[in-house]
Design a protein around this motif. Structure first.
Motif, PDB file in Angstrom:
ATOM      1  N   TYR A 116       3.754  -4.532  11.541  1.00 50.69           N
ATOM      2  CA  TYR A 116       4.379  -5.216  10.408  1.00 50.69           C
ATOM      3  C   TYR A 116       5.785  -4.667  10.223  1.00 50.69           C
ATOM      4  O   TYR A 116       6.129  -3.631  10.800  1.00 50.69           O
ATOM      5  CB  TYR A 116       3.539  -5.067   9.131  1.00 50.69           C
ATOM      6  CG  TYR A 116       3.321  -3.672   8.640  1.00 50.69           C
ATOM      7  CD1 TYR A 116       2.234  -2.920   9.046  1.00 50.69           C
ATOM      8  CD2 TYR A 116       4.215  -3.076   7.742  1.00 50.69           C
ATOM      9  CE1 TYR A 116       2.030  -1.633   8.577  1.00 50.69           C
ATOM     10  CE2 TYR A 116       4.017  -1.799   7.268  1.00 50.69           C
ATOM     11  CZ  TYR A 116       2.917  -1.079   7.695  1.00 50.69           C
ATOM     12  OH  TYR A 116       2.715   0.209   7.240  1.00 50.69           O
ATOM     13  N   ILE A 152       9.217  -4.339   7.341  1.00 50.90           N
ATOM     14  CA  ILE A 152       9.707  -4.385   5.961  1.00 50.90           C
ATOM     15  C   ILE A 152      11.201  -4.661   6.029  1.00 50.90           C
ATOM     16  O   ILE A 152      11.929  -3.977   6.767  1.00 50.90           O
ATOM     17  CB  ILE A 152       9.417  -3.036   5.277  1.00 50.90           C
ATOM     18  CG1 ILE A 152       7.898  -2.863   5.123  1.00 50.90           C
ATOM     19  CG2 ILE A 152      10.142  -2.914   3.948  1.00 50.90           C
ATOM     20  CD1 ILE A 152       7.477  -1.441   4.794  1.00 50.90           C
ATOM     21  N   ARG A 204       9.420   2.273  -1.862  1.00 49.29           N
ATOM     22  CA  ARG A 204       8.133   1.696  -1.446  1.00 49.29           C
ATOM     23  C   ARG A 204       7.186   2.819  -1.037  1.00 49.29           C
ATOM     24  O   ARG A 204       7.551   3.973  -1.027  1.00 49.29           O
ATOM     25  CB  ARG A 204       8.348   0.714  -0.287  1.00 49.29           C
ATOM     26  CG  ARG A 204       9.295  -0.424  -0.622  1.00 49.29           C
ATOM     27  CD  ARG A 204       9.327  -1.433   0.510  1.00 49.29           C
ATOM     28  NE  ARG A 204       8.034  -2.078   0.693  1.00 49.29           N
ATOM     29  CZ  ARG A 204       7.773  -3.351   0.466  1.00 49.29           C
ATOM     30  NH1 ARG A 204       8.732  -4.148   0.044  1.00 49.29           N
ATOM     31  NH2 ARG A 204       6.548  -3.837   0.670  1.00 49.29           N
ATOM     32  N   GLY A 205       5.999   2.442  -0.643  1.00 48.48           N
ATOM     33  CA  GLY A 205       5.020   3.435  -0.226  1.00 48.48           C
ATOM     34  C   GLY A 205       4.266   3.953  -1.427  1.00 48.48           C
ATOM     35  O   GLY A 205       3.451   3.251  -2.009  1.00 48.48           O
ATOM     36  N   HIS A 236       1.930   6.126  -1.557  1.00 44.06           N
ATOM     37  CA  HIS A 236       0.497   6.175  -1.259  1.00 44.06           C
ATOM     38  C   HIS A 236       0.273   7.073  -0.037  1.00 44.06           C
ATOM     39  O   HIS A 236       1.226   7.464   0.644  1.00 44.06           O
ATOM     40  CB  HIS A 236      -0.058   4.769  -0.993  1.00 44.06           C
ATOM     41  CG  HIS A 236       0.548   4.088   0.184  1.00 44.06           C
ATOM     42  ND1 HIS A 236       1.492   3.090   0.077  1.00 44.06           N
ATOM     43  CD2 HIS A 236       0.359   4.266   1.514  1.00 44.06           C
ATOM     44  CE1 HIS A 236       1.846   2.694   1.282  1.00 44.06           C
ATOM     45  NE2 HIS A 236       1.165   3.394   2.173  1.00 44.06           N
ATOM     46  N   ARG A 262       3.477   9.226   1.369  1.00 43.54           N
ATOM     47  CA  ARG A 262       4.783   8.791   1.878  1.00 43.54           C
ATOM     48  C   ARG A 262       5.493   7.848   0.916  1.00 43.54           C
ATOM     49  O   ARG A 262       4.869   6.996   0.281  1.00 43.54           O
ATOM     50  CB  ARG A 262       4.669   8.152   3.264  1.00 43.54           C
ATOM     51  CG  ARG A 262       4.257   6.683   3.407  1.00 43.54           C
ATOM     52  CD  ARG A 262       2.810   6.403   3.163  1.00 43.54           C
ATOM     53  NE  ARG A 262       1.892   7.292   3.818  1.00 43.54           N
ATOM     54  CZ  ARG A 262       1.351   7.067   5.010  1.00 43.54           C
ATOM     55  NH1 ARG A 262       1.617   5.959   5.644  1.00 43.54           N
ATOM     56  NH2 ARG A 262       0.483   7.923   5.514  1.00 43.54           N
ATOM     57  N   MET A 270       9.158   5.446   0.997  1.00 42.16           N
ATOM     58  CA  MET A 270      10.285   4.933   1.778  1.00 42.16           C
ATOM     59  C   MET A 270      11.383   4.533   0.791  1.00 42.16           C
ATOM     60  O   MET A 270      11.111   3.808  -0.170  1.00 42.16           O
ATOM     61  CB  MET A 270       9.869   3.713   2.612  1.00 42.16           C
ATOM     62  CG  MET A 270       8.743   4.009   3.601  1.00 42.16           C
ATOM     63  SD  MET A 270       7.143   3.626   2.917  1.00 42.16           S
ATOM     64  CE  MET A 270       7.120   1.857   3.075  1.00 42.16           C
ATOM     65  N   TYR A 297      -5.438  -4.065   8.767  1.00 42.37           N
ATOM     66  CA  TYR A 297      -5.191  -3.806   7.343  1.00 42.37           C
ATOM     67  C   TYR A 297      -6.515  -3.647   6.587  1.00 42.37           C
ATOM     68  O   TYR A 297      -7.369  -4.530   6.627  1.00 42.37           O
ATOM     69  CB  TYR A 297      -4.378  -4.949   6.747  1.00 42.37           C
ATOM     70  CG  TYR A 297      -4.143  -4.803   5.274  1.00 42.37           C
ATOM     71  CD1 TYR A 297      -3.300  -3.817   4.788  1.00 42.37           C
ATOM     72  CD2 TYR A 297      -4.785  -5.633   4.351  1.00 42.37           C
ATOM     73  CE1 TYR A 297      -3.082  -3.658   3.432  1.00 42.37           C
ATOM     74  CE2 TYR A 297      -4.576  -5.494   2.992  1.00 42.37           C
ATOM     75  CZ  TYR A 297      -3.720  -4.500   2.539  1.00 42.37           C
ATOM     76  OH  TYR A 297      -3.517  -4.346   1.198  1.00 42.37           O
ATOM     77  N   ARG A 337      -3.729   5.233  -3.498  1.00 39.45           N
ATOM     78  CA  ARG A 337      -2.492   4.827  -4.181  1.00 39.45           C
ATOM     79  C   ARG A 337      -2.226   5.650  -5.442  1.00 39.45           C
ATOM     80  O   ARG A 337      -1.223   5.433  -6.113  1.00 39.45           O
ATOM     81  CB  ARG A 337      -2.537   3.331  -4.492  1.00 39.45           C
ATOM     82  CG  ARG A 337      -2.518   2.450  -3.232  1.00 39.45           C
ATOM     83  CD  ARG A 337      -2.269   0.998  -3.573  1.00 39.45           C
ATOM     84  NE  ARG A 337      -2.305   0.110  -2.409  1.00 39.45           N
ATOM     85  CZ  ARG A 337      -1.249  -0.172  -1.649  1.00 39.45           C
ATOM     86  NH1 ARG A 337      -0.081   0.370  -1.911  1.00 39.45           N
ATOM     87  NH2 ARG A 337      -1.382  -1.005  -0.622  1.00 39.45           N
TER      88      ARG A 337
END
Ligand code: T46
Length: 138
Positions: free
Chosen positions: A37, A39, A48-49, A51, A98, A100, A117, A124
């Motif tokens: 995938y 981004i 982002r991330g 989690h 992590r 981003m 997925y 999270r």
């Protein structure tokens, strides 16, 4: 054992430009790639991330532009990596928190993943991540 490793892919450059080839089950990608995938078109200033994954292995490559990956290992060790050229990658294996961030406008972050997925593989909630890390059972 959770781990983060910086990768450097071989760039096959000639007068026509550059080419990088990436193979599954290789030294740099030590898993079978089951999902890809990417981004892109990120909102300026977004993070982002936020989690961790219980078991997923992933390789992150910023194939255009640049972004920064922040990682936290179960032992609390933190590190930050700037991915700003397509020959650079980051292997994130297992229970690593992590984020981003600092995406350039043209950033395209490509991710190779070891599994399909599965939302059940995500943690999270940061407190839950720390609990799992302390329990050491992942
Ligand atoms: C990770 C970092 C580096 C799917 O339906 N299929 C997928 O394969 C993925 C990755 C996501 N989604 C859905 C789930 C959400 O509704 O796409 C939406 C955005 O996913 P998320 O908020 O998890 O995206 P990021 O950028 O925070 O995290 C992603 C990956 O999810 C994650 O595994 O390690 O990139």
């Amino acid at each position: 054992m959770a781990a983060v490793r910086e990768l450097r892919f071989v760039q096959h450059g000639d007068a026509r430009g550059q080419l990088i080839a990436i193979e599954s089950l290789s030294e740099l990608v030590p898993f079978e790639v089951k999902r890809v995938y990417y981004i892109f078109d990120t909102t300026p200033g977004t993070v982002r991330g936020k989690h961790a994954h219980k078991a997923l292995k992933q390789v992150l490559i910023c194939v255009s532009g640049a972004c920064t990956i922040e990682c936290e290992l179960p032992d609390g060790g933190k590190s930050e990596y700037r991915l700003d050229w397509p020959d650079r990658g980051l292997l994130i294996d297992g229970l690593v928190w992590r984020n981003m961030k600092d995406f350039s406008k043209d950033a395209v972050l490509l991710v190779l993943a070891s599994e399909h997925y599965t939302e059940g593989d995500y943690i999270r909630d940061y407190a839950t991540f720390r609990e799992c890390a302390a329990a050491g059972n992942l």
